[in-house]
Design an enzyme around this catalytic site. Structure first.
Site, PDB file in Angstrom:
ATOM      1  N   GLU A   1      -7.335  -9.948   2.562  1.00 13.87           N
ATOM      2  CA  GLU A   1      -7.667  -9.618   3.961  1.00 13.87           C
ATOM      3  C   GLU A   1      -7.600  -8.109   4.205  1.00 13.87           C
ATOM      4  O   GLU A   1      -6.580  -7.476   3.919  1.00 13.87           O
ATOM      5  CB  GLU A   1      -6.670 -10.343   4.895  1.00 13.87           C
TER       6      GLU A   1
ATOM      7  N   LYS B   1       2.371 -15.744  11.263  1.00 14.10           N
ATOM      8  CA  LYS B   1       1.283 -15.535  10.299  1.00 14.10           C
ATOM      9  C   LYS B   1       1.165 -14.043   9.985  1.00 14.10           C
ATOM     10  O   LYS B   1       0.946 -13.647   8.836  1.00 14.10           O
ATOM     11  CB  LYS B   1      -0.041 -16.082  10.859  1.00 14.10           C
TER      12      LYS B   1
ATOM     13  N   ASP C   1       6.001 -17.903  -6.121  1.00  8.21           N
ATOM     14  CA  ASP C   1       5.369 -19.112  -5.589  1.00  8.21           C
ATOM     15  C   ASP C   1       5.242 -18.985  -4.065  1.00  8.21           C
ATOM     16  O   ASP C   1       6.205 -19.195  -3.336  1.00  8.21           O
ATOM     17  CB  ASP C   1       6.259 -20.304  -5.981  1.00  8.21           C
TER      18      ASP C   1
ATOM     19  N   HIS D   1      -8.952  -2.921  12.986  1.00  8.82           N
ATOM     20  CA  HIS D   1      -9.305  -3.913  11.971  1.00  8.82           C
ATOM     21  C   HIS D   1     -10.810  -3.942  11.716  1.00  8.82           C
ATOM     22  O   HIS D   1     -11.251  -4.208  10.607  1.00  8.82           O
ATOM     23  CB  HIS D   1      -8.817  -5.280  12.468  1.00  8.82           C
TER      24      HIS D   1
HETATM   25  P1  NAD Z   1      12.346 -21.192 -14.982  1.00 10.42           P
HETATM   26  O1  NAD Z   1      12.945 -22.497 -15.317  1.00 10.42           O
HETATM   27  O2  NAD Z   1      11.118 -20.748 -15.702  1.00 10.42           O
HETATM   28  O3  NAD Z   1      13.446 -20.036 -15.184  1.00 10.42           O
HETATM   29  C1  NAD Z   1      14.750 -20.146 -14.795  1.00 10.42           C
HETATM   30  C2  NAD Z   1      15.676 -20.063 -16.012  1.00 10.42           C
HETATM   31  O4  NAD Z   1      15.746 -18.724 -16.487  1.00 10.42           O
HETATM   32  C3  NAD Z   1      17.096 -20.408 -15.665  1.00 10.42           C
HETATM   33  O5  NAD Z   1      17.311 -21.791 -15.682  1.00 10.42           O
HETATM   34  C4  NAD Z   1      17.914 -19.661 -16.707  1.00 10.42           C
HETATM   35  O6  NAD Z   1      18.167 -20.496 -17.809  1.00 10.42           O
HETATM   36  C5  NAD Z   1      17.007 -18.525 -17.149  1.00 10.42           C
HETATM   37  N1  NAD Z   1      17.536 -17.189 -16.782  1.00 10.42           N
HETATM   38  C6  NAD Z   1      17.581 -16.111 -17.595  1.00 10.42           C
HETATM   39  N2  NAD Z   1      18.093 -15.046 -16.949  1.00 10.42           N
HETATM   40  C7  NAD Z   1      18.384 -15.430 -15.710  1.00 10.42           C
HETATM   41  C8  NAD Z   1      18.931 -14.770 -14.563  1.00 10.42           C
HETATM   42  N3  NAD Z   1      19.298 -13.478 -14.579  1.00 10.42           N
HETATM   43  N4  NAD Z   1      19.052 -15.465 -13.409  1.00 10.42           N
HETATM   44  C9  NAD Z   1      18.686 -16.757 -13.366  1.00 10.42           C
HETATM   45  N5  NAD Z   1      18.174 -17.449 -14.410  1.00 10.42           N
HETATM   46  C10 NAD Z   1      18.028 -16.789 -15.592  1.00 10.42           C
HETATM   47  O7  NAD Z   1      11.983 -21.021 -13.465  1.00 10.42           O
HETATM   48  P2  NAD Z   1      12.620 -21.480 -12.102  1.00 10.42           P
HETATM   49  O8  NAD Z   1      12.924 -20.219 -11.357  1.00 10.42           O
HETATM   50  O9  NAD Z   1      13.706 -22.470 -12.252  1.00 10.42           O
HETATM   51  O10 NAD Z   1      11.380 -22.233 -11.411  1.00 10.42           O
HETATM   52  C11 NAD Z   1      10.346 -21.516 -10.789  1.00 10.42           C
HETATM   53  C12 NAD Z   1       9.034 -22.245 -10.955  1.00 10.42           C
HETATM   54  O11 NAD Z   1       9.125 -23.580 -10.444  1.00 10.42           O
HETATM   55  C13 NAD Z   1       7.917 -21.607 -10.187  1.00 10.42           C
HETATM   56  O12 NAD Z   1       6.818 -21.469 -11.081  1.00 10.42           O
HETATM   57  C14 NAD Z   1       7.584 -22.623  -9.104  1.00 10.42           C
HETATM   58  O13 NAD Z   1       6.225 -22.526  -8.764  1.00 10.42           O
HETATM   59  C15 NAD Z   1       7.926 -23.907  -9.759  1.00 10.42           C
HETATM   60  N6  NAD Z   1       8.208 -25.096  -8.917  1.00 10.42           N
HETATM   61  C16 NAD Z   1       8.381 -25.055  -7.568  1.00 10.42           C
HETATM   62  C17 NAD Z   1       8.690 -26.193  -6.852  1.00 10.42           C
HETATM   63  C18 NAD Z   1       8.951 -26.108  -5.356  1.00 10.42           C
HETATM   64  O14 NAD Z   1       9.013 -25.018  -4.815  1.00 10.42           O
HETATM   65  N7  NAD Z   1       9.112 -27.219  -4.641  1.00 10.42           N
HETATM   66  C19 NAD Z   1       8.826 -27.415  -7.527  1.00 10.42           C
HETATM   67  C20 NAD Z   1       8.651 -27.441  -8.903  1.00 10.42           C
HETATM   68  C21 NAD Z   1       8.362 -26.286  -9.610  1.00 10.42           C
END
Ligand code: NAD
Length: 441
Positions: free
Chosen positions: A86, A270, A286, A384
């Site tokens: 946008e 928004k 996300d 705009h």
């Molecule tokens: P992920 O599992 O890829 O990464 C998280 C992992 O990174 C942790 O479990 C940990 O083992 C590791 N890690 C390493 N260094 C870390 C640090 N400093 N701090 C924290 N963890 C560390 O990702 P995630 O963040 O668990 O999930 C994010 C993804 O899930 C996004 O792609 C999202 O789109 C998706 N998702 C979203 C939903 C929702 O919002 N309802 C549902 C399902 C999936």
């Protein structure tokens, strides 16, 4: 240290802008060259990487990536990458950040990165007794949760609390919902929390005699809040046509409507999300999760209302504050897989998910200020329209060298619409090349 206060940046060529941004933070020549390659060369997201990210890949879908300038956050100059389709969003954020800079910049703060995982328990005979048993086993359940992610626990995160809610009246009768509070540190945490919820389910069934249904995180991340505050000296709001006093009053009056009326609050929020989402997308986070969290939080009182607040201090300065859930990560998800997202996080200079969340909320507040200031003065369209007119001209097929004249004529006649753009473009082509229409071009 280079300052994020740059005037006339928009007049530079795209290449000059990218090379300047690539130097941000004082990297070596090699790193700066690589950054340029990621931004506008061959090292951005490619098909091979895209094919590994999602299913059934058939191509790439690009978005413009810009930088908002002028941001000072907690005394630090910040360059803000924004991915957005946008027009006016990046200009608006930069303009508002310049106003806020005059009051010392944004101050920000945040809670721990605690997410809530929900475990639904159905078919429980004695829900209150089941609740009692689960709460009594709190320590055991938290320990079981911590066993799922030794990495996060090793870094100091992990399970923090257990809550059990009894929902006595649902369409299928009473049920329990267990909330597991888990500190995800620098991860957004959805995968982590979902894994933990699934792991706890069998033990919860055993303890309650019920049947576990859903096991998933809640996007209403109200234990993972980020907040920003800014002060704008009233003189900084002076324009050629309006005194700063009038503008500050108008902004507070505009906010007052959003604070009580959902019809206005939806548009007000928004505007905030224009800034928030652009940084969330740029950093590979996300944005659906952020959107869901923001709007659920805005409705948490039972009536949907404004996420921000605007008021005056006793010197008459304008004060803005914004608080909202901000479940973003700098590890996991696409943040480290998408090369441009990785570079965006690097340029922001943030070391933790909390710092990223705070920057994003500051940008949301800036965007809100830009919109309210325009609404309280000349109206949203004036600033705009010129930018919008460019998009309208491009949409009807104007080539790059034709865009400026189509835009100028639409602005001059005060009608920025596709039908006018088409007619003006045809007229322009006839003027430039009088015989062209006869040859069917
Ligand atoms: P992920 O599992 O890829 O990464 C998280 C992992 O990174 C942790 O479990 C940990 O083992 C590791 N890690 C390493 N260094 C870390 C640090 N400093 N701090 C924290 N963890 C560390 O990702 P995630 O963040 O668990 O999930 C994010 C993804 O899930 C996004 O792609 C999202 O789109 C998706 N998702 C979203 C939903 C929702 O919002 N309802 C549902 C399902 C999936």
């Amino acid at each position: 240290m280079i300052s994020s206060r740059v005037s006339g940046f928009y007049r530079w060529s795209l290449g000059e802008r990218a090379r300047w941004v690539a130097r941000w933070g004082g990297p070596s020549d090699g790193v700066a060259a690589e950054r340029v390659n990621i931004l506008c060369g061959p090292n951005g997201l490619d098909l091979t990487r895209a094919d590994q990210m999602v299913e059934n890949v058939i191509g790439l879908h690009g978005l413009p990536l810009g930088v908002a300038l002028n941001f000072v956050i907690n005394g630090r100059d910040v360059l803000v990458p924004m991915a957005v389709e946008e027009p006016s969003v990046i200009a608006g954020a930069s303009f508002a950040a310049r106003l806020v800079r005059e009051g010392g910049g944004f101050q920000t703060d945040s809670s721990d990165s605690e997410m809530i995982g929900q475990i639904q328990v159905i078919d429980v005979v004695d829900v209150w007794s089941a609740r009692f048993k689960l709460l009594s086993a709190r320590e055991e359940l938290l320990q079981c949760a911590n066993e799922c992610d030794p990495v996060i626990v090793g870094l100091g995160g992990g399970a923090r609390d257990l809550e059990v809610r009894v929902l006595e009246s649902t369409p299928i009768g009473a049920m329990l919902v267990v909330h597991l509070v888990f500190d995800c540190l620098d991860a957004m945490g959805a995968n982590t929390v979902n894994t933990v919820c699934e792991a706890l389910a069998p033990r919860i069934e055993e303890m309650t005699g019920g049947r576990v249904g859903l096991r998933i995180l809640s996007n209403l991340a109200d234990r993972r809040l980020a907040r920003a505050r800014c002060m704008i000296p009233v003189e900084a709001l002076d324009t050629d046509d309006f005194a700063g006093e009038q503008v500050a009053r108008g902004i507070v009056e505009a906010w007052a409507l959003a604070s009580v009326d959902p019809y206005r609050a939806a548009t007000h929020n928004k505007g905030i999300m224009n800034g928030v989402d652009a940084v969330v997308v740029a950093t590979g986070n996300d944005w659906r999760a952020i959107e869901a969290g923001a709007h659920a939080y805005a409705a948490q009182s039972g009536r949907y209302c404004s996420l921000s607040a605007w008021e005056r201090d006793n010197q008459g300065n304008l004060i803005g504050t914004l608080e909202m859930p901000m479940a973003v990560g700098i590890v996991g998800g696409a943040t480290r897989v998408h090369p441009v997202a990785g570079l965006a996080v690097e340029l922001l200079g943030v070391q933790s998910a909390r710092e990223l969340a705070e920057v994003i909320v500051a940008v949301g507040l800036a965007q809100n200020l830009a919109a309210l200031r325009a609404l309280a003065t000349e109206g949203i369209q004036r600033g705009h329209m010129r930018l919008h007119a460019r998009q309208v001209a491009l949409a009807v097929g104007a080539a790059e060298h034709e865009v400026a004249s189509v835009v100028e004529r639409m602005i001059a006649e005060g009608h920025v619409r596709p039908d006018r753009a088409e007619a003006i473009l045809a007229e322009h082509r006839r003027e430039v090349n009088p015989g062209s229409h006869q040859r069917g071009q």
